[in-house]
Design an enzyme around this catalytic site. Structure first.
Site, PDB file in Angstrom:
ATOM      1  N   GLY A 164      63.123  32.751  48.223  1.00 26.73           N
ATOM      2  CA  GLY A 164      62.038  32.065  47.534  1.00 26.73           C
ATOM      3  C   GLY A 164      60.733  32.830  47.510  1.00 26.73           C
ATOM      4  O   GLY A 164      59.664  32.258  47.358  1.00 26.73           O
ATOM      5  N   GLU A 277      73.238  39.535  41.601  1.00 30.90           N
ATOM      6  CA  GLU A 277      71.909  39.572  40.993  1.00 30.90           C
ATOM      7  C   GLU A 277      71.405  41.011  40.895  1.00 30.90           C
ATOM      8  O   GLU A 277      71.473  41.769  41.868  1.00 30.90           O
ATOM      9  CB  GLU A 277      70.920  38.762  41.851  1.00 30.90           C
ATOM     10  CG  GLU A 277      71.462  37.437  42.351  1.00 30.90           C
ATOM     11  CD  GLU A 277      71.232  36.314  41.382  1.00 30.90           C
ATOM     12  OE1 GLU A 277      70.116  36.211  40.853  1.00 30.90           O
ATOM     13  OE2 GLU A 277      72.176  35.540  41.150  1.00 30.90           O
ATOM     14  N   GLU A 290      70.739  40.952  45.188  1.00 24.75           N
ATOM     15  CA  GLU A 290      71.362  40.092  46.179  1.00 24.75           C
ATOM     16  C   GLU A 290      72.581  39.430  45.555  1.00 24.75           C
ATOM     17  O   GLU A 290      72.813  39.537  44.350  1.00 24.75           O
ATOM     18  CB  GLU A 290      70.388  39.021  46.682  1.00 24.75           C
ATOM     19  CG  GLU A 290      69.919  38.040  45.600  1.00 24.75           C
ATOM     20  CD  GLU A 290      68.947  37.009  46.131  1.00 24.75           C
ATOM     21  OE1 GLU A 290      68.800  36.882  47.348  1.00 24.75           O
ATOM     22  OE2 GLU A 290      68.335  36.309  45.304  1.00 24.75           O
ATOM     23  N   ARG A 294      77.542  30.874  45.649  1.00 29.87           N
ATOM     24  CA  ARG A 294      77.658  29.460  45.253  1.00 29.87           C
ATOM     25  C   ARG A 294      77.581  29.371  43.739  1.00 29.87           C
ATOM     26  O   ARG A 294      77.303  30.363  43.065  1.00 29.87           O
ATOM     27  CB  ARG A 294      76.502  28.650  45.840  1.00 29.87           C
ATOM     28  CG  ARG A 294      75.145  29.223  45.495  1.00 29.87           C
ATOM     29  CD  ARG A 294      73.997  28.335  45.893  1.00 29.87           C
ATOM     30  NE  ARG A 294      72.714  29.022  45.857  1.00 29.87           N
ATOM     31  CZ  ARG A 294      71.995  29.247  44.769  1.00 29.87           C
ATOM     32  NH1 ARG A 294      72.446  28.866  43.583  1.00 29.87           N
ATOM     33  NH2 ARG A 294      70.832  29.868  44.830  1.00 29.87           N
TER      34      ARG A 294
END
Length: 449
Positions: A164, A277, A290, A294
Site C-alpha cells: 500500500g 505485476e 511483485e 490471489r
C-alpha cells in the site's frame, strides 16, 4: 469436485463466488459479522454463520472462527476472495492442517511471494526481468549509497514486508538518502513490525501492468494477458483496463510479458489464480515488481474480453483439474471503474451510511458487480468499495463512450460516491489518449466535481 465451499469474505466478491458455485452445483456457506447481517452474500448463500462483531480482527480476520464455521457446516473448501486472509500464509497452513482445501496459494507459496526481496530473487533466477538493485536486504546506508551510485539515481528504497505504498521512498540524489532511509524504516517498523529494506532503480514514467495467470497442481501455467492498473491514488487502484492502451504495447510485447509471467509461475510450481505485476517504462522495457497470490478486484475485465470465468477456473484447479495450457488474449476492450462510498471533493473521505435510492446502469456491454441495494446501510468498518462498473466494447474509444453513459445512468443517493470523479476521468484528454503513467492522479483536480 467440492461439495460445499465456505467463502471467507464479504460484499461483492463473496456474492461473485456464490454465483459461480451455484452454477457449478456446489453448496455455499457465507460468514458474516453483525454489521453485515443484511448483506446480499448472506441472503444468497445456502448457509450463513455469524463469526463476530464488526471489527475485522474479531470476525473476517479471525482464523479460528472461520475454520470452526467450515467444520460445523462440513465445508470441504474455503475461498478467501481478495483482501482479508486471502494472502495469509497461516490461514492457508491451518486449512491444510484441518484437511480443508484452501482455494488459493499454499502457505509456502504465499511466504515466498509475500516477501518482496525473496520474490524478486526467485523471479530473477527464473529469467524474469527484474529492476536493477540490491541483492537482498540492505545492511547499511553506506551499502545503499554505493549501489545507488552504480545503478544511478533516481532510486527507490522499499520495505521488504511493505504494501500500500508504506515503507517506500524515492531518492533523487545522495544528499537525500539518509532521511529517506530513516523515514522508510520507521514507517515500515510501525506498520509491519519489520524494518528490512531493499533498493531498486526507480523506473521513470512507469505504468503498472499486471499479467493474469492460472497455475494447476501439475506445475503448468497459462496466462490471460495483461491489465493496465496505472490510475492509482496513494497506490490504490481507481480504474483498470485491458488491453493496455500504452503506445509501446504491441502484440509482441504482450506475448513477451505473458511468457515471462508463465516462466515465473512455473518456476515456483504456482497453483491457483494470481497476477505477476510489472512496471512498464516508456521504452517498452518491463520489470517484475511483485506477485499477488490471489484473485484480484479487477478480474472481471479479463473475464469480459476473454469469455473466461476466473472463479470457476480457481475452483477447478483447486479440485485437481488440470488447465488447458492455452493462453488467452483480449478480443474486446474492457474498462472497470471502482465505485467507492467516498467524497472525491474532500480527499476521497469515506462516506458510510444508508443508500436511499439506487439505479444500476444497463445495456449491451455493461456489467455491475455489487452487493448493495436501496435501503442497504454501508458500514464504516470495511473497505469503501461498493460496486464495480465493467464496460466492454469493440474498441477503447467505444468503451470510453459507453462507460461515460453508464456512469451518468448510475444513481446512488444517500451517500457520496466516486461516480462524479469517474465521469470527469472519462472526459480527461490525457486519460482518453491512453498515454498516462502511475503519476497521473498527482495532477488530477477533483475540487470542482
Amino acid at each position: 469436485m467440492f461439495k460445499k465451499i465456505l467463502i471467507a469474505n464479504r460484499g461483492e466478491i463473496a456474492l461473485r463466488v456464490i454465483r459461480t458455485c451455484k452454477e457449478m452445483g456446489i453448496k455455499t456457506v457465507a460468514v458474516y459479522s453483525t454489521a453485515d447481517a443484511e448483506s446480499l452474500h448472506v441472503r444468497f448463500a445456502d448457509e450463513a454463520v455469524c463469526i463476530g462483531p464488526p471489527p475485522s480482527n474479531q470476525s473476517y480476520l479471525d482464523i479460528k472462527k472461520i475454520v470452526s464455521a467450515a467444520e460445523i457446516t462440513n465445508a470441504d473448501a474455503i475461498h478467501p476472495g481478495y483482501g482479508f486472509l486471502s494472502e495469509n500464509a497461516e490461514f492457508s497452513r491451518v486449512c491444510e492442517e484441518y484437511n480443508i482445501k484452501f482455494i488459493g496459494a499454499s502457505s509456502e507459496m504465499i511466504n515466498r511471494m509475500g516477501d518482496k526481496a525473496t520474490a524478486k530473487e526467485t523471479m530473477k533466477k527464473a529469467g524474469v526481468p527484474t529492476i536493477p538493485g540490491s541483492e537482498g536486504l540492505l545492511e547499511s546506508v553506506a551499502q545503499g549509497k554505493e549501489i545507488a551510485k552504480q545503478i544511478k539515481y533516481p532510486v527507490i528504497i522499499k520495505a521488504t514486508a511493505g504494501g500500500g505504498g508504506r515503507g517506500m521512498r524515492i531518492i533523487k540524489d545522495e544528499s537525500g538518502f539518509q532521511k529517506a532511509w530513516d523515514d522508510a524504516r520507521t514507517e515500515s517498523k510501525a506498520a509491519f513490525g519489520n524494518d528490512g529494506m531493499y533498493l531498486e532503480k526507480f523506473v521513470e514514467e512507469p505504468r503498472h501492468v499486471e499479467i493474469q495467470i492460472i497455475g494447476d497442481s501439475n506445475g503448468k501455467a497459462c496466462h490471460l494477458s495483461e491489465r493496465d492498473c496505472s490510475v492509482q491514488r496513494r497506490h490504490q487502484k481507481l480504474t483498470e483496463e485491458t488491453p493496455c492502451p500504452a503506445s509501446v504495447m504491441t502484440q509482441e510485447l504482450r506475448e513477451k510479458m505473458g511468457a515471462a509471467a508463465i516462466a515465473g509461475a512455473e518456476a515456483i510450481k504456482y497453483e491457483g489464480a494470481g497476477t505477476v505485476e510489472f512496471l512498464l517504462d516508456k521504452h517498452g522495457e518491463f520489470f517484475f515488481m511483485e506477485m499477488n497470490t490471489r484473485i484480484q478486484v479487477e478480474h472481471p475485465i479479463t473475464e469480459e474480453v476473454t469469455d473466461f470465468d476466473l472463479i470457476k477456473e480457481q475452483i477447478k484447479v483447486a479440485a485437481g483439474i488440470p488447465i488447458s495450457g492455452k493462453n488467452y488474449f483480449p478480443q474486446l476492450h474492457a474498462i472497470e471503474c471502482r465505485i467507492n462510498a467516498e467524497d472525491p471533493t474532500k480527499d476521497f473521505r469515506p462516506s458510510p451510511g444508508k443508500i436511499t435510492n439506487l439505479h444500476l446502469p444497463g445495456g449491451h456491454g455493461v456489467r455491475v458487480d455489487s452487493h448493495v441495494y436501496a435501503g442497504y446501510t454501508i458500514p464504516p468498518n470495511y473497505d469503501s468499495m461498493i460496486a464495480k462498473l465493467i464496460i466492454s466494447a469493440q474498441s477503447r474509444e467505444e468503451a470510453l463512450v459507453r462507460m461515460k453513459r453508464a456512469l451518468e445512468e448510475f444513481v446512488i443517493e444517500g451517500v457520496k460516491t466516486t461516480i462524479p470523479f469517474h465521469i470527469k476521468l472519462m472526459e480527461d484528454e490525457i486519460f482518453k489518449s491512453g498515454q498516462f503513467t502511475t503519476a497521473f492522479m498527482e495532477s488530477f483536480d477533483t475540487s470542482d466535481l
